[in-house]
Design a protein around this motif. Sequence first.
Motif, PDB file in Angstrom:
ATOM      1  N   SER A  31       0.984  -1.059   0.079  1.00 36.80           N
ATOM      2  CA  SER A  31      -0.031  -0.129   0.107  1.00 36.80           C
ATOM      3  C   SER A  31       0.802   1.178   0.059  1.00 36.80           C
ATOM      4  N   GLU A  32       0.357   2.385  -0.357  1.00 38.37           N
ATOM      5  CA  GLU A  32       1.172   3.715  -0.445  1.00 38.37           C
ATOM      6  C   GLU A  32       1.578   3.945   1.072  1.00 38.37           C
ATOM      7  N   GLU A  33       0.843   3.538   2.210  1.00 37.05           N
ATOM      8  CA  GLU A  33       0.984   3.942   3.490  1.00 37.05           C
ATOM      9  C   GLU A  33       2.578   3.059   3.784  1.00 37.05           C
TER      10      GLU A  33
END
Length: 50
Positions: A31-33
């Motif tokens: 994920s981007e996070e």
Amino acid sequence: MMRAAHSRWDVPAQQTIRTLRRALALDGELSEEARETYFVLLSPSEHTDD
């Protein structure tokens, strides 16, 4: 990886990180996070040579 790229081809650590960031953004499954956390941990400290 950053040390090898710097030692063998004189590639600065930040350039290696930019390349890895792009590759993971395009083809990775994080994920981007998770990517942001990974790169915060991966980034060289201020005392690391470029």
